[in-house]
Scaffold this active site. Sequence first.
Site, PDB file in Angstrom:
ATOM      1  N   LYS A   1      33.844  10.046   1.164  1.00 48.46           N
ATOM      2  CA  LYS A   1      35.245  11.039   0.111  1.00 48.46           C
ATOM      3  C   LYS A   1      34.551  12.472  -0.047  1.00 48.46           C
ATOM      4  O   LYS A   1      33.227  12.681  -0.537  1.00 48.46           O
ATOM      5  CB  LYS A   1      35.623  10.042  -0.298  1.00 48.46           C
TER       6      LYS A   1
ATOM      7  N   ASP B   1      35.116   4.317  -8.290  1.00 49.33           N
ATOM      8  CA  ASP B   1      35.745   4.915  -6.778  1.00 49.33           C
ATOM      9  C   ASP B   1      36.309   3.948  -5.966  1.00 49.33           C
ATOM     10  O   ASP B   1      36.601   3.814  -4.831  1.00 49.33           O
ATOM     11  CB  ASP B   1      34.195   5.615  -6.427  1.00 49.33           C
TER      12      ASP B   1
END
Length: 302
Positions: free
Chosen positions: A17, A143
């Site tokens: 990401k 996350d």
Amino acid sequence: MSAPHEHPWSLWPAPAKLNLFLRITGRRADGYHLLQTVFRLLDWGDSIRLRVRDDGRIVRHGASVAGVSEDQDLTVRAAKLLQEATNVAQGVDIIIEKRIPAGGGFGGGSSDAATVLVALDALWGTAVGVDRLAELGLRLGADVPVFVRGDNAWAEGVGEALSPIALAPAWYLLVDPGVHAPTAALFQSAELTRDAAAATISDFVSGMPLGNAFEPVLRLREPAVEAAFVALSRVGSPRLTGSGSGCFVEFATRESAESALAALPSGLRAWTAAGVARSPLHAVLETHLMQGRRQEAQGTRF
């Protein structure tokens, strides 16, 4: 009972990401920082190989990140967490094919853990669903839920309050300066801005430069990060991702990203990747579930 290794191996992606910006807007009473960010999922990342075991053991084969023991590995912890939460009797063999650099802010450990949660929910047949998996993932790291859910997202809180967001197609030139950024130490840095004004989704969509709170700290402390920014500034507007040392520049097309890559000085660890609208993990999951339903309809699934 079947032998531990009668089941076939399956291959699952663990995408990286980017944080397209990252602001710290305050701190909770428990000391955790309040963040705002946008998570962008990529078509590049690690791969996880899984093989269901019938003896209940969870075994990592080979190394993961250098210096991380098996009992501290997030993939092993994720498997044990799901096993304990669902009382499933099965176990799993795990092989991690690492591509995402540790400490770069690309989400490698969190994505690996999320992939194990999502894949084992299907392979073990626990079927707890994405909301419960995201709750379990949050115990492993802030996350992890975004990777579990599989959507690009606007995030707030400690990063767990997620709202899916549509992002335009884009390509990214990524650079790993080779610095393992110590997240805990960075959060304690005196230079860190912890009281930024809250941004809105409209601010982000309008193109307002929202920055990354860790960028000035890392550029000051780490010469390799500063050198990466200087190199990338010749081909675009570099940004830092997360609280790591990884840097990136966004481009509209693959051709422009590849051209910029070719223009960088030699010696940088750099590559290109595409942003995706939906996590590659969930595409593989949907294929797996469709194959399972097809086998059940044909009477060939045991």
